[in-house]
Design a protein around this motif. Structure first.
Motif, PDB file in Angstrom:
ATOM      1  N   GLU A   1       0.860  -1.196   0.000  1.00  0.00           N
ATOM      2  CA  GLU A   1       0.000   0.000   0.000  1.00  0.00           C
ATOM      3  C   GLU A   1       0.894   1.244   0.000  1.00  0.00           C
ATOM      4  O   GLU A   1       1.910   1.276   0.697  1.00  0.00           O
ATOM      5  N   PRO A   2       0.525   2.274  -0.752  1.00  0.00           N
ATOM      6  CA  PRO A   2       1.297   3.520  -0.721  1.00  0.00           C
ATOM      7  C   PRO A   2       1.243   4.166   0.663  1.00  0.00           C
ATOM      8  O   PRO A   2       0.194   4.221   1.298  1.00  0.00           O
ATOM      9  N   HIS A   3       2.383   4.652   1.120  1.00  0.00           N
ATOM     10  CA  HIS A   3       2.498   5.338   2.399  1.00  0.00           C
ATOM     11  C   HIS A   3       3.205   6.676   2.194  1.00  0.00           C
ATOM     12  O   HIS A   3       4.101   6.794   1.358  1.00  0.00           O
ATOM     13  N   TYR A   4       2.804   7.669   2.988  1.00  0.00           N
ATOM     14  CA  TYR A   4       3.510   8.949   3.016  1.00  0.00           C
ATOM     15  C   TYR A   4       4.646   8.877   4.034  1.00  0.00           C
ATOM     16  O   TYR A   4       4.451   8.383   5.156  1.00  0.00           O
ATOM     17  N   GLN A   5       5.805   9.401   3.664  1.00  0.00           N
ATOM     18  CA  GLN A   5       6.924   9.481   4.600  1.00  0.00           C
ATOM     19  C   GLN A   5       6.859  10.830   5.310  1.00  0.00           C
ATOM     20  O   GLN A   5       6.952  11.877   4.685  1.00  0.00           O
ATOM     21  N   ILE A   6       6.696  10.800   6.640  1.00  0.00           N
ATOM     22  CA  ILE A   6       6.554  12.050   7.381  1.00  0.00           C
ATOM     23  C   ILE A   6       7.750  12.328   8.294  1.00  0.00           C
ATOM     24  O   ILE A   6       7.807  13.377   8.922  1.00  0.00           O
ATOM     25  N   ALA A   7       8.689  11.366   8.378  1.00  0.00           N
ATOM     26  CA  ALA A   7       9.943  11.564   9.116  1.00  0.00           C
ATOM     27  C   ALA A   7      10.947  10.556   8.549  1.00  0.00           C
ATOM     28  O   ALA A   7      10.637   9.806   7.628  1.00  0.00           O
ATOM     29  N   THR A   8      12.160  10.531   9.118  1.00  0.00           N
ATOM     30  CA  THR A   8      13.234   9.715   8.552  1.00  0.00           C
ATOM     31  C   THR A   8      12.809   8.269   8.332  1.00  0.00           C
ATOM     32  O   THR A   8      13.024   7.702   7.271  1.00  0.00           O
ATOM     33  N   ASP A   9      12.190   7.636   9.305  1.00  0.00           N
ATOM     34  CA  ASP A   9      11.734   6.251   9.140  1.00  0.00           C
ATOM     35  C   ASP A   9      10.334   6.094   9.723  1.00  0.00           C
ATOM     36  O   ASP A   9      10.031   5.132  10.432  1.00  0.00           O
ATOM     37  N   ILE A  10       9.472   7.057   9.405  1.00  0.00           N
ATOM     38  CA  ILE A  10       8.093   7.036   9.893  1.00  0.00           C
ATOM     39  C   ILE A  10       7.161   7.264   8.705  1.00  0.00           C
ATOM     40  O   ILE A  10       7.320   8.226   7.954  1.00  0.00           O
ATOM     41  N   PHE A  11       6.165   6.368   8.567  1.00  0.00           N
ATOM     42  CA  PHE A  11       5.268   6.404   7.422  1.00  0.00           C
ATOM     43  C   PHE A  11       3.822   6.199   7.880  1.00  0.00           C
ATOM     44  O   PHE A  11       3.561   5.501   8.862  1.00  0.00           O
ATOM     45  N   VAL A  12       2.895   6.825   7.159  1.00  0.00           N
ATOM     46  CA  VAL A  12       1.470   6.599   7.408  1.00  0.00           C
ATOM     47  C   VAL A  12       0.811   6.224   6.081  1.00  0.00           C
ATOM     48  O   VAL A  12       1.176   6.752   5.023  1.00  0.00           O
ATOM     49  N   PRO A  13      -0.170   5.303   6.102  1.00  0.00           N
ATOM     50  CA  PRO A  13      -0.794   4.855   4.850  1.00  0.00           C
ATOM     51  C   PRO A  13      -1.700   5.918   4.241  1.00  0.00           C
ATOM     52  O   PRO A  13      -2.376   6.662   4.963  1.00  0.00           O
ATOM     53  N   ILE A  14      -1.697   5.981   2.937  1.00  0.00           N
ATOM     54  CA  ILE A  14      -2.589   6.910   2.228  1.00  0.00           C
ATOM     55  C   ILE A  14      -4.048   6.679   2.622  1.00  0.00           C
ATOM     56  O   ILE A  14      -4.836   7.619   2.711  1.00  0.00           O
ATOM     57  N   SER A  15      -4.404   5.424   2.883  1.00  0.00           N
ATOM     58  CA  SER A  15      -5.801   5.086   3.195  1.00  0.00           C
ATOM     59  C   SER A  15      -6.316   5.737   4.461  1.00  0.00           C
ATOM     60  O   SER A  15      -7.520   5.761   4.704  1.00  0.00           O
ATOM     61  N   LYS A  16      -5.413   6.285   5.290  1.00  0.00           N
ATOM     62  CA  LYS A  16      -5.835   6.935   6.529  1.00  0.00           C
ATOM     63  C   LYS A  16      -5.666   8.450   6.460  1.00  0.00           C
ATOM     64  O   LYS A  16      -5.609   9.120   7.479  1.00  0.00           O
ATOM     65  N   THR A  17      -5.620   8.976   5.233  1.00  0.00           N
ATOM     66  CA  THR A  17      -5.493  10.420   5.020  1.00  0.00           C
ATOM     67  C   THR A  17      -6.607  10.920   4.113  1.00  0.00           C
ATOM     68  O   THR A  17      -7.368  10.138   3.541  1.00  0.00           O
ATOM     69  N   THR A  18      -6.692  12.238   3.989  1.00  0.00           N
ATOM     70  CA  THR A  18      -7.697  12.829   3.110  1.00  0.00           C
ATOM     71  C   THR A  18      -7.427  12.520   1.643  1.00  0.00           C
ATOM     72  O   THR A  18      -8.269  12.785   0.788  1.00  0.00           O
ATOM     73  N   PHE A  19      -6.245  11.962   1.337  1.00  0.00           N
ATOM     74  CA  PHE A  19      -5.933  11.554  -0.035  1.00  0.00           C
ATOM     75  C   PHE A  19      -6.260  10.081  -0.277  1.00  0.00           C
ATOM     76  O   PHE A  19      -5.749   9.471  -1.207  1.00  0.00           O
ATOM     77  N   LYS A  20      -7.124   9.524   0.539  1.00  0.00           N
ATOM     78  CA  LYS A  20      -7.521   8.115   0.410  1.00  0.00           C
ATOM     79  C   LYS A  20      -8.007   7.793  -0.993  1.00  0.00           C
ATOM     80  O   LYS A  20      -7.646   6.775  -1.572  1.00  0.00           O
TER      81      LYS A  20
END
Length: 341
Positions: free
Chosen positions: A255-274
Motif C-alpha cells: 500500500e502507498p504510504h507517506y513518509q513524514i519523518a526519517t523512518d516514519i510512514f502513514v498509509p494513504i488510506s488513513k489520510t484525506t488523499f484516500k
C-alpha cells in the motif's frame, strides 16, 4: 501550509479591521459578491463591495469577485455576465482577477442551467478574463446538473472529509461557520496563485502571476499508528485531524504510504488523499498519463494543481500509480506528498 479564502457579501462588514482579522487568522484571500441577476432583473449591486475591495487590499489580501446567477435564458446569461463585468471594471480590477459565477438559487432550471453557465463563462473569457470559474454545491455536480470537468470549479460541501465532487476542482468551501460565526471559508487549490491586478488605491506595483504551488501536507482521517520502512508498527499514536508534511510516497505492505519523518510512514488510506490526488509536476509541462500496460496515453496529460478522484491504485512496471479514469493512471511520484520536483 494550506491556503484559505473567505467569501463575503453585504452580510459581512466592510471595515479594514474585519479584513485585518482574517489576515491575522491566516486567511490570505477573499472573494467579494458584487452583483446579482441583470439590469432588467434583480439589478443588484452589493453596496459594500467598493469598501470591501479597498479594505481587503489595504490589509494585504488577494481579491476576487463573484456574481449570484439567476439567468433563465442564454440572452439573460449574457446580460448577467455584462452586468458582472461592468462591476469589476468599475472597481478598477484587471483581466486576471479571479471571477466566479455562483450557481445555487433554487429557482434555476436545473435541466438547462449548465448551458446558461457555459454562456456566462464563455462571454467573460472572450472579453479576455483569464481566471473564471463556477461555484455550486457538490450535489449539483454529482447529479450532473453542472459539469465539474468543463470549467474550473469551486465546490461547497460541509461536514465531510473531502470536497465530495470530482473534476477540475480549484477550491472547496468546507464550512459556513468558520470561527464560530456565519462566515464561509474555503481551501484554495489554485484560484489565487495568479495575483489579481490591484486598484489604483492599493498603490502597489504589479506582480507577475505566481506559478502553481502544491503543498506536501497530508491530514489524517483516523487515529493512526505509523510504521517504519519495513512495515513494523510504531508505538506512538497520531490523532485524527493532525497534519504532517510528507517528503515521499513509498510502497509498504502493498500500500502507498507517506513518509513524514526519517523512518516514519502513514498509509494513504488513513489520510484525506484516500481516494483523491493533487497533481504535482513541473511548472512548464503537464504530467504524463499511462494505461494499465504502462504505455503513455496520447493526448492525455494534466498540469500541476489539478485534482482527481481516484479508483484505487495499481503497480505498473514496478511503479505504483493512482487510477484516475478507465485505463488511465498517474504515478504517485507525480502527486502531492511525493519528493518529485
Amino acid at each position: 501550509m494550506a491556503k484559505y479564502f473567505a467569501d463575503v457579501s453585504s452580510f459581512q462588514r466592510d471595515d479594514l479591521g474585519f479584513f485585518q482579522e482574517l489576515v491575522n487568522a491566516g486567511v490570505a484571500s477573499v472573494l467579494i459578491k458584487t452583483t446579482q441577476g441583470s439590469p432588467d432583473g434583480d439589478n443588484y449591486i452589493n453596496p459594500k463591495s467598493t469598501n470591501q475591495a479597498r479594505n481587503a487590499l489595504a490589509a494585504g489580501m488577494n481579491v476576487g469577485f463573484y456574481h449570484y446567477f439567476l439567468a433563465t435564458s442564454v440572452t439573460d446569461a449574457i446580460n448577467e455576465a455584462k452586468f458582472f463585468e461592468q462591476s469589476v471594471i468599475n472597481l478598477g480590477f484587471g483581466k486576471d482577477t479571479p471571477l466566479c459565477v455562483d450557481v445555487e438559487d433554487p429557482s434555476l432550471n436545473t435541466s438547462a442551467i449548465a448551458s446558461y453557465v457555459d454562456t456566462f463563462i464563455n462571454y467573460l473569457e472572450t472579453q479576455g478574463y483569464t481566471n473564471v470559474f463556477q461555484y455550486s454545491m457538490e450535489s449539483w455536480f454529482n447529479q450532473g446538473i453542472l459539469n465539474a470537468n468543463k470549467h474550473p470549479t469551486w465546490v461547497a460541501s460541509y461536514g465531510s472529509s473531502d470536497c465530495g465532487a470530482r473534476g477540475n476542482i480549484v477550491a472547496w468551501q468546507y464550512t459556513s461557520n468558520w470561527g464560530g460565526s456565519s462566515q464561509d471559508m474555503s481551501y484554495d487549490w489554485g484560484i489565487f496563485d495568479k495575483q489579481p491586478a490591484k486598484t489604483e488605491a492599493a498603490t502597489q506595483p504589479t506582480v507577475e502571476p505566481e506559478k502553481p504551488k502544491v503543498e506536501n501536507v497530508i491530514k489524517l482521517t483516523e487515529q493512526t499508528h505509523p510504521v517504519d520502512r519495513l512495515g513494523i508498527e510504531r508505538p506512538e499514536t497520531y490523532e485524527v485531524g493532525s497534519t504532517w508534511k510528507s517528503s515521499d510516497i513509498v510502497m509498504i505492505n502493498n500500500e502507498p504510504h507517506y513518509q513524514i519523518a526519517t523512518d516514519i510512514f502513514v498509509p494513504i488510506s488513513k489520510t484525506t488523499f484516500k481516494d483523491f490526488i493533487i497533481v504535482k509536476y513541473t511548472d512548464d509541462s503537464p504530467a504524463p498519463v499511462f494505461d494499465s500496460k504502462g504505455k503513455r496515453v496520447q493526448n492525455a496529460s494534466v498540469s500541476t494543481g489539478k485534482s482527481f478522484k481516484t479508483a484505487g491504485f495499481k503497480v505498473i512496471n514496478g511503479i505504483p500509480m493512482a487510477k484516475i479514469a478507465t485505463d488511465q493512471f498517474i504515478p504517485f511520484e507525480y502527486t502531492s506528498g511525493s519528493r518529485f520536483e
